[in-house]
Write a protein that holds these residues in place. Structure first.
Motif, mmCIF file in Angstrom:
data_model
loop_
_atom_site.group_PDB
_atom_site.id
_atom_site.type_symbol
_atom_site.label_atom_id
_atom_site.label_comp_id
_atom_site.label_asym_id
_atom_site.label_seq_id
_atom_site.Cartn_x
_atom_site.Cartn_y
_atom_site.Cartn_z
ATOM 1 N N LEU A 105 -55.958 32.294 -22.615
ATOM 2 C CA LEU A 105 -56.612 31.341 -23.513
ATOM 3 C C LEU A 105 -57.684 32.017 -24.367
ATOM 4 C CD1 LEU A 105 -56.944 28.080 -21.390
ATOM 5 C CD2 LEU A 105 -55.272 28.644 -23.162
ATOM 6 N N THR A 106 -58.358 33.020 -23.813
ATOM 7 C CA THR A 106 -59.332 33.772 -24.613
ATOM 8 C C THR A 106 -58.636 34.467 -25.781
ATOM 9 O OG1 THR A 106 -60.722 34.134 -22.657
ATOM 10 C CG2 THR A 106 -61.075 35.593 -24.547
ATOM 11 N N GLY A 107 -57.504 35.101 -25.493
ATOM 12 C CA GLY A 107 -56.740 35.742 -26.553
ATOM 13 C C GLY A 107 -56.191 34.738 -27.559
ATOM 14 N N SER A 108 -55.787 33.573 -27.082
ATOM 15 C CA SER A 108 -55.284 32.538 -27.983
ATOM 16 C C SER A 108 -56.364 32.082 -28.957
ATOM 17 C CB SER A 108 -54.789 31.334 -27.178
ATOM 18 O OG SER A 108 -53.686 31.683 -26.382
ATOM 19 N N ALA A 109 -57.565 31.842 -28.424
ATOM 20 C CA ALA A 109 -58.662 31.409 -29.283
ATOM 21 C C ALA A 109 -59.008 32.485 -30.307
ATOM 22 C CB ALA A 109 -59.890 31.061 -28.432
ATOM 23 N N TYR A 110 -59.005 33.747 -29.884
ATOM 24 C CA TYR A 110 -59.325 34.837 -30.814
ATOM 25 C C TYR A 110 -58.263 34.941 -31.907
ATOM 26 C CZ TYR A 110 -59.780 39.494 -32.745
ATOM 27 O OH TYR A 110 -59.880 40.545 -33.611
ATOM 28 N N ALA A 111 -56.982 34.892 -31.525
ATOM 29 C CA ALA A 111 -55.909 35.031 -32.508
ATOM 30 C C ALA A 111 -55.939 33.890 -33.517
ATOM 31 C CB ALA A 111 -54.556 35.074 -31.793
ATOM 32 N N ALA A 112 -56.105 32.665 -33.034
ATOM 33 C CA ALA A 112 -56.146 31.525 -33.949
ATOM 34 C C ALA A 112 -57.375 31.578 -34.848
ATOM 35 C CB ALA A 112 -56.118 30.222 -33.152
ATOM 36 N N ALA A 113 -58.519 31.984 -34.289
ATOM 37 C CA ALA A 113 -59.734 32.084 -35.095
ATOM 38 C C ALA A 113 -59.604 33.180 -36.146
ATOM 39 C CB ALA A 113 -60.940 32.356 -34.196
ATOM 40 N N HIS A 114 -58.911 34.252 -35.815
ATOM 41 C CA HIS A 114 -58.656 35.331 -36.779
ATOM 42 C C HIS A 114 -57.934 34.765 -38.001
ATOM 43 C CE1 HIS A 114 -56.942 38.973 -38.536
ATOM 44 N NE2 HIS A 114 -57.723 39.705 -37.752
ATOM 45 N N ALA A 115 -56.909 33.960 -37.753
ATOM 46 C CA ALA A 115 -56.148 33.373 -38.857
ATOM 47 C C ALA A 115 -56.981 32.348 -39.632
ATOM 48 C CB ALA A 115 -54.875 32.716 -38.311
ATOM 49 N N LEU A 116 -57.657 31.459 -38.926
ATOM 50 C CA LEU A 116 -58.425 30.417 -39.600
ATOM 51 C C LEU A 116 -59.553 31.007 -40.441
ATOM 52 C CD1 LEU A 116 -58.619 27.693 -36.805
ATOM 53 C CD2 LEU A 116 -57.093 27.777 -38.779
ATOM 54 N N THR A 117 -60.171 32.077 -39.961
ATOM 55 C CA THR A 117 -61.225 32.730 -40.745
ATOM 56 C C THR A 117 -60.678 33.238 -42.071
ATOM 57 O OG1 THR A 117 -62.409 33.392 -38.734
ATOM 58 C CG2 THR A 117 -62.901 34.613 -40.748
ATOM 59 N N ALA A 118 -59.503 33.840 -42.023
ATOM 60 C CA ALA A 118 -58.884 34.326 -43.261
ATOM 61 C C ALA A 118 -58.510 33.165 -44.180
ATOM 62 C CB ALA A 118 -57.651 35.159 -42.935
ATOM 63 N N TYR A 119 -58.007 32.076 -43.604
ATOM 64 C CA TYR A 119 -57.614 30.931 -44.429
ATOM 65 C C TYR A 119 -58.809 30.262 -45.098
ATOM 66 C CZ TYR A 119 -52.905 31.221 -42.511
ATOM 67 O OH TYR A 119 -51.640 31.653 -42.161
ATOM 68 N N VAL A 120 -59.994 30.469 -44.537
ATOM 69 C CA VAL A 120 -61.208 29.917 -45.161
ATOM 70 C C VAL A 120 -61.778 30.897 -46.179
ATOM 71 C CG1 VAL A 120 -63.597 29.221 -44.740
ATOM 72 C CG2 VAL A 120 -61.787 28.434 -43.196
ATOM 73 N N THR A 121 -61.923 32.158 -45.798
ATOM 74 C CA THR A 121 -62.674 33.100 -46.625
ATOM 75 C C THR A 121 -61.850 33.721 -47.746
ATOM 76 O OG1 THR A 121 -62.197 34.885 -45.047
ATOM 77 C CG2 THR A 121 -64.243 33.641 -44.732
ATOM 78 N N LYS A 122 -60.592 34.044 -47.502
ATOM 79 C CA LYS A 122 -59.806 34.733 -48.522
ATOM 80 C C LYS A 122 -59.576 33.862 -49.763
ATOM 81 C CE LYS A 122 -59.379 38.544 -46.143
ATOM 82 N NZ LYS A 122 -58.196 38.865 -45.354
ATOM 83 N N PRO A 123 -59.212 32.582 -49.627
ATOM 84 C CA PRO A 123 -59.101 31.759 -50.834
ATOM 85 C C PRO A 123 -60.435 31.600 -51.565
ATOM 86 C CG PRO A 123 -57.891 30.747 -49.030
ATOM 87 C CD PRO A 123 -58.691 31.866 -48.444
#
Length: 206
Positions: A105-123
């Motif tokens: 679950l720790t890895g799941s949270a990190y992986a999902a947060a990695h994606a969500l951070t990019a979806y917020v900051t890159k656009p």
């Protein structure tokens, strides 16, 4: 003659008991997570470690260091894929439940947060709202990098986070965990993902 008795209708009629449907099995999820991770490790990270340039919209200031980093990431992701099998294979039952679930679950949270951070900051960067710094590149096509990131790399992170979380739910169920505890795990993982996303976005924007 004996008087005939008349059956009177009762106020409540007996209804057959309706059993609730059995919960749908998530046994497929750990296998999907393992395949997802191993395919990415072999097809992307090991490929780029060997000198492949597809998906890299530029050149690195230190190509050798990039290849070493890609190889290390590939090994780590390969281990993640193999570890996901603990959520479904018999040998995973010989390990303490917490030793399987907490790292997953720790890895799941990190992986999902990695994606969500990019979806917020890159656009926001593409729109000129914020300015991100892309280190380590000698030459870079930023727009192409953002497209590759949002359409290829980050969906992999998000998909891995979702698949591993579903695999954890399967493992928790097969080891006798309650449905209430599984709901708490989902809520806690989602909260941790959002917290990590907010923290990562704040660090990138600051």
């Amino acid at each position: 003659m004996q008087p005939q008795t008349i059956d009177r209708p009762t106020s409540a009629t007996a209804r057959p008991a309706v059993s609730s449907p059995a919960p749908r099995s998530l046994e497929w999820a750990p296998y999907a997570a393992a395949a997802w991770a191993i395919a990415y490790a072999l097809g992307v990270r090991f490929y780029q470690a060997a000198g492949g340039t597809t998906g890299l919209p530029g050149t690195f200031a230190d190509p050798a260091a990039m290849r070493r980093a890609s190889l290390a990431a590939g090994v780590l992701i390969l281990l993640v894929g193999l570890g996901a099998l603990a959520l479904v294979r018999p040998w995973g039952l010989r390990l303490p439940r917490w030793l399987v679930i907490i790292p997953a679950l720790t890895g799941s949270a990190y992986a999902a947060a990695h994606a969500l951070t990019a979806y917020v900051t890159k656009p926001l960067h593409a729109l000129g709202v914020i300015q991100l710094e892309f280190k380590g590149w000698a030459r870079l096509e930023v727009d192409a990098l953002i497209r590759w990131d949002l359409l290829f790399y980050e969906p992999w992170f998000l998909g891995l986070g979702v698949l591993v979380t579903l695999g954890v739910l399967h493992h928790h169920r097969r080891t006798g965990g309650s449905a209430r505890a599984r709901r708490r795990m989902v809520v806690a993982t989602a909260a941790a993902t959002l917290a990590l996303t907010a923290l990562s976005c704040a660090q990138l924007v600051a």
